[in-house]
Design an enzyme around this catalytic site. Structure first.
Site, PDB file in Angstrom:
ATOM      1  N   ARG A   1       0.854  -1.176   0.000  1.00 51.17           N
ATOM      2  CA  ARG A   1       0.000   0.000   0.000  1.00 51.17           C
ATOM      3  C   ARG A   1       0.897   1.235   0.000  1.00 51.17           C
ATOM      4  O   ARG A   1       2.044   1.192   0.452  1.00 51.17           O
ATOM      5  CB  ARG A   1      -0.896   0.028   1.237  1.00 51.17           C
ATOM      6  CG  ARG A   1      -1.830  -1.176   1.378  1.00 51.17           C
ATOM      7  CD  ARG A   1      -2.636  -1.085   2.662  1.00 51.17           C
ATOM      8  NE  ARG A   1      -3.564  -2.191   2.820  1.00 51.17           N
ATOM      9  CZ  ARG A   1      -3.300  -3.315   3.477  1.00 51.17           C
ATOM     10  NH1 ARG A   1      -2.103  -3.490   4.053  1.00 51.17           N
ATOM     11  NH2 ARG A   1      -4.204  -4.272   3.580  1.00 51.17           N
TER      12      ARG A   1
ATOM     13  N   LYS B   1      -2.531  -2.331   7.790  1.00 52.01           N
ATOM     14  CA  LYS B   1      -3.662  -1.767   8.534  1.00 52.01           C
ATOM     15  C   LYS B   1      -3.694  -2.325   9.952  1.00 52.01           C
ATOM     16  O   LYS B   1      -3.479  -3.511  10.156  1.00 52.01           O
ATOM     17  CB  LYS B   1      -4.976  -2.088   7.814  1.00 52.01           C
ATOM     18  CG  LYS B   1      -5.128  -1.362   6.475  1.00 52.01           C
ATOM     19  CD  LYS B   1      -6.480  -1.644   5.863  1.00 52.01           C
ATOM     20  CE  LYS B   1      -6.669  -0.845   4.575  1.00 52.01           C
ATOM     21  NZ  LYS B   1      -7.987  -1.088   3.957  1.00 52.01           N
TER      22      LYS B   1
ATOM     23  N   HIS C   1      -2.096   2.276  -5.966  1.00 51.13           N
ATOM     24  CA  HIS C   1      -2.838   1.051  -5.641  1.00 51.13           C
ATOM     25  C   HIS C   1      -3.051   0.174  -6.874  1.00 51.13           C
ATOM     26  O   HIS C   1      -3.300  -1.033  -6.742  1.00 51.13           O
ATOM     27  CB  HIS C   1      -4.181   1.404  -5.004  1.00 51.13           C
ATOM     28  CG  HIS C   1      -4.594   0.442  -3.923  1.00 51.13           C
ATOM     29  ND1 HIS C   1      -3.958   0.371  -2.690  1.00 51.13           N
ATOM     30  CD2 HIS C   1      -5.565  -0.507  -3.883  1.00 51.13           C
ATOM     31  CE1 HIS C   1      -4.528  -0.561  -1.951  1.00 51.13           C
ATOM     32  NE2 HIS C   1      -5.492  -1.123  -2.655  1.00 51.13           N
TER      33      HIS C   1
ATOM     34  N   ARG D   1      -0.555  -2.466  -6.760  1.00 49.94           N
ATOM     35  CA  ARG D   1      -0.933  -3.502  -5.790  1.00 49.94           C
ATOM     36  C   ARG D   1      -1.950  -4.459  -6.430  1.00 49.94           C
ATOM     37  O   ARG D   1      -1.840  -5.686  -6.293  1.00 49.94           O
ATOM     38  CB  ARG D   1      -1.500  -2.847  -4.532  1.00 49.94           C
ATOM     39  CG  ARG D   1      -1.992  -3.820  -3.445  1.00 49.94           C
ATOM     40  CD  ARG D   1      -2.347  -3.019  -2.199  1.00 49.94           C
ATOM     41  NE  ARG D   1      -3.155  -3.753  -1.258  1.00 49.94           N
ATOM     42  CZ  ARG D   1      -2.675  -4.551  -0.291  1.00 49.94           C
ATOM     43  NH1 ARG D   1      -1.371  -4.735  -0.179  1.00 49.94           N
ATOM     44  NH2 ARG D   1      -3.485  -5.166   0.553  1.00 49.94           N
TER      45      ARG D   1
ATOM     46  N   HIS E   1      -4.205  -9.213   3.856  1.00 49.24           N
ATOM     47  CA  HIS E   1      -5.658  -9.237   4.057  1.00 49.24           C
ATOM     48  C   HIS E   1      -6.010 -10.104   5.260  1.00 49.24           C
ATOM     49  O   HIS E   1      -5.503 -11.215   5.391  1.00 49.24           O
ATOM     50  CB  HIS E   1      -6.362  -9.808   2.821  1.00 49.24           C
ATOM     51  CG  HIS E   1      -6.355  -8.889   1.645  1.00 49.24           C
ATOM     52  ND1 HIS E   1      -6.566  -9.325   0.343  1.00 49.24           N
ATOM     53  CD2 HIS E   1      -6.160  -7.547   1.556  1.00 49.24           C
ATOM     54  CE1 HIS E   1      -6.511  -8.295  -0.472  1.00 49.24           C
ATOM     55  NE2 HIS E   1      -6.268  -7.212   0.225  1.00 49.24           N
TER      56      HIS E   1
ATOM     57  N   TYR F   1      -9.740 -11.013  -6.655  1.00 48.71           N
ATOM     58  CA  TYR F   1      -8.800 -11.124  -7.771  1.00 48.71           C
ATOM     59  C   TYR F   1      -9.068 -12.362  -8.616  1.00 48.71           C
ATOM     60  O   TYR F   1      -8.690 -12.404  -9.785  1.00 48.71           O
ATOM     61  CB  TYR F   1      -7.359 -11.105  -7.249  1.00 48.71           C
ATOM     62  CG  TYR F   1      -7.021  -9.774  -6.619  1.00 48.71           C
ATOM     63  CD1 TYR F   1      -6.805  -8.655  -7.405  1.00 48.71           C
ATOM     64  CD2 TYR F   1      -6.967  -9.621  -5.235  1.00 48.71           C
ATOM     65  CE1 TYR F   1      -6.536  -7.409  -6.837  1.00 48.71           C
ATOM     66  CE2 TYR F   1      -6.697  -8.390  -4.661  1.00 48.71           C
ATOM     67  CZ  TYR F   1      -6.487  -7.296  -5.467  1.00 48.71           C
ATOM     68  OH  TYR F   1      -6.231  -6.073  -4.908  1.00 48.71           O
TER      69      TYR F   1
END
Length: 287
Positions: A142, A166, A233, A236, A259, A268
Site C-alpha cells: 500500500r 492496517k 494502488h 498492488r 488481508h 482477484y
C-alpha cells in the site's frame, strides 16, 4: 433554547468524538489513515444525540455533495461505531446507508507495468523513483506502507522486507530480483547518506509522503503514455492479479497482501474469470 446552547452541544460532541478516536487508536489498533478518515466523517455531526439529528446528518451525506457510495458507507460505519461507543445502540439502528459496492480492481497488464517501470523521466532522482515503483509492484505494498518503510525493515541479501499494514499488523513479503537490484542502486547512489530512518526520502532528506508518491506514479504514467487513471494502488492490484493469473495459491496471495479475510483476496479470482470470459468471447467461434 438559549443562544449558547448549540455551541455547547457542538463542544461536548467534539470532545466525545476525540475520545472515540483515541479509543480506536489505543484500544482497537486501527490504522492512522482509518482514524483520520473517521475523524473527517464525524466532524460534520454536531449533534444532538437524537433520531432527527442523525437522520439529518445521513440525508446530508447522501444529497449534499457528490460523494461516492463507498465514502457514504464509511461515514455511516463511523457514526454507527461512535454511537455504540457512547452506549446508544438505540440510535445506531437509524444509521442507514447504501451498501458499499464491490467494484472489481483495474490492474495494469504486463506490458503496461513494464512501460511504467522502465520509462525514463530524466529526473535527477530517477533511481529512487524506479526502486519505489519496482517495490510497489514486486511486493504489492500500500502507498502508506511504502512511505513508512524503514531501512531496518529491508533484508536485501535474503530478498524480503517487513512492513506494517492496517492496524499495524506486521507481515513479511518476498522481494523480486529486479526490485532488489533497483533498491541496491538507489541506496548506493541517489539516496546518499541522508540522515533518515525511512527508505524513500525526498530531495530535502525527509520521508517521502503519500502525496509525493502519488505524483511520482502519475508522472511516470504520463511519460509511459498510459491511458486512464494510474495510481499507486493499481500496482498492488496488478501484483495480486498477476500472481493469481500465474496460478499462485490464494492463501499465499492473501498473506502477502496482508488481508485479514480470504474473501477480500478472492476478488482477484473474479478479475481472472472476467478476463477468461473476455478471451473466450473474442476467440471462440460460438463465444
Amino acid at each position: 433554547m438559549g443562544p449558547g446552547r448549540p455551541i455547547l452541544v457542538w463542544r461536548l460532541m467534539k470532545d466525545k468524538i476525540d475520545e472515540f478516536l483515541s479509543y480506536l487508536e489505543i484500544e482497537c489498533g486501527l490504522s492512522r489513515n482509518t482514524i483520520l478518515a473517521y475523524g473527517r466523517d464525524l466532524r460534520g455531526f454536531t449533534g444532538p444525540l437524537t433520531r432527527p439529528a442523525i437522520q439529518d446528518f445521513m440525508s446530508g451525506l447522501m444529497t449534499g455533495s457528490r460523494r461516492r457510495a463507498s465514502s457514504i458507507a464509511r461515514a455511516s460505519a463511523a457514526l454507527r461505531s461512535f454511537l455504540k461507543f457512547l452506549g446508544r445502540e438505540d440510535l445506531a439502528q437509524f444509521v442507514l446507508a447504501p451498501k458499499k459496492p464491490h467494484l472489481l480492481p483495474h490492474p495494469l497488464d504486463g506490458g503496461q507495468v513494464k512501460d511504467l517501470l522502465e520509462t525514463d523521466t530524466q529526473d535527477r532522482l530517477s533511481t529512487r523513483d524506479r526502486a519505489m515503483l519496482e517495490l510497489l509492484y514486486a511486493c504489492g505494498l500500500r502507498v502508506s506502507e511504502i512511505s513508512t518503510l524503514k531501512l531496518n525493515d529491508l533484508n536485501l541479501d535474503a530478498a524480503y522486507l517487513r512492513c506494517f499494514g492496517k492496524g499495524s499488523k506486521e507481515r513479511v513479503v518476498p522481494i523480486g530480483r529486479k526490485a532488489v537490484d533497483a533498491l541496491r542502486e538507489y541506496l548506493g547512489g541517489d539516496r546518499g547518506d541522508a540522515d533518515c530512518e525511512f527508505v524513500f526520502v525526498s530531495s530535502k532528506g525527509g520521508r517521502l509522503v503519500r502525496e509525493s508518491i502519488w505524483r511520482i506514479v502519475q508522472k511516470h504514467a504520463r511519460h509511459a503514455a498510459l491511458r486512464g487513471r494510474v495510481f499507486p494502488h493499481a500496482l498492488r492490484h496488478s501484483f495480486a492479479t498477476h500472481l493469481v493469473e500465474g496460478g499462485a495459491d490464494l492463501r499465499y496471495v492473501q498473506e502477502m497482501l496482508g488481508h485479514s479475510k480470504i474473501s477480500t483476496t478472492q476478488i482477484y479470482t473474479q478479475v481472472d474469470r472476467k478476463r477468461l470470459l473476455a478471451v473466450h468471447r473474442k476467440f471462440h467461434p460460438r463465444g
